[in-house]
Motif scaffolding. Structure first.
Motif, PDB file in Angstrom:
ATOM      1  N   ASN A  41       0.783  -1.321   0.042  1.00  0.00           N
ATOM      2  CA  ASN A  41      -0.015   0.132   0.199  1.00  0.00           C
ATOM      3  C   ASN A  41       0.767   1.195  -0.109  1.00  0.00           C
ATOM      4  O   ASN A  41       0.481   2.452   0.375  1.00  0.00           O
ATOM      5  N   ASN A  44      -0.232   4.540  -1.301  1.00  0.00           N
ATOM      6  CA  ASN A  44      -1.357   5.574  -0.524  1.00  0.00           C
ATOM      7  C   ASN A  44      -0.523   5.975   0.602  1.00  0.00           C
ATOM      8  O   ASN A  44      -1.015   7.105   1.396  1.00  0.00           O
ATOM      9  N   SER A  55      -6.897   3.455  -0.388  1.00  0.00           N
ATOM     10  CA  SER A  55      -6.683   2.239   0.400  1.00  0.00           C
ATOM     11  C   SER A  55      -7.993   1.017   0.513  1.00  0.00           C
ATOM     12  O   SER A  55      -8.066   0.038   0.487  1.00  0.00           O
TER      13      SER A  55
END
Length: 120
Positions: A41, A44, A55
């Motif tokens: 991730n 983000n 997300s």
């Protein structure tokens, strides 16, 4: 059932990340097959804005039915709720501990965001 858990690691011993939108990774645990999938991730984590919404979309795309995280902001919560993903807030030290608490029914289902947007 697939459970997404916020973390910085890639296994059940990894620490639980208290942030949802800016968590480094999501660990997806399949309760039926016991398989673990790690989703990066970082895009983000470093985003100037929109981290929570993006997300949330990542978790939706992963096919998760539930999310365990420290905190979840209002925009991300709305996306997750609209997708039918149950959100559980948790202060466990590790992903495995959080998963155990969920399985034991010791985590309360969130009915709304528990922090304001842009919470760090």
């Amino acid at each position: 059932m697939k459970i997404a858990i916020t973390t910085s690691g890639d296994n059940l011993d990894a620490p639980l990340d208290s942030r949802f939108g800016r968590a480094a990774r999501f660990l997806i645990y399949d309760t039926d097959t016991k398989e673990v999938q790690s989703i990066d991730n970082t895009q983000n984590l470093n985003a100037a804005q929109g981290a929570g919404i993006q997300s949330a979309q990542t978790v939706v795309n992963a096919g998760a039915n539930a999310l365990v995280t420290g905190h979840c902001g209002p925009k991300a919560f709305r996306v997750l709720h609209a997708a039918g993903i149950k959100v559980y807030n948790c202060e466990a030290a590790t992903v495995g501990e959080a998963l155990g608490l969920l399985k034991e029914g010791k985590l309360q289902l969130a009915t709304t965001a528990d922090v304001e947007g842009h919470w760090l």
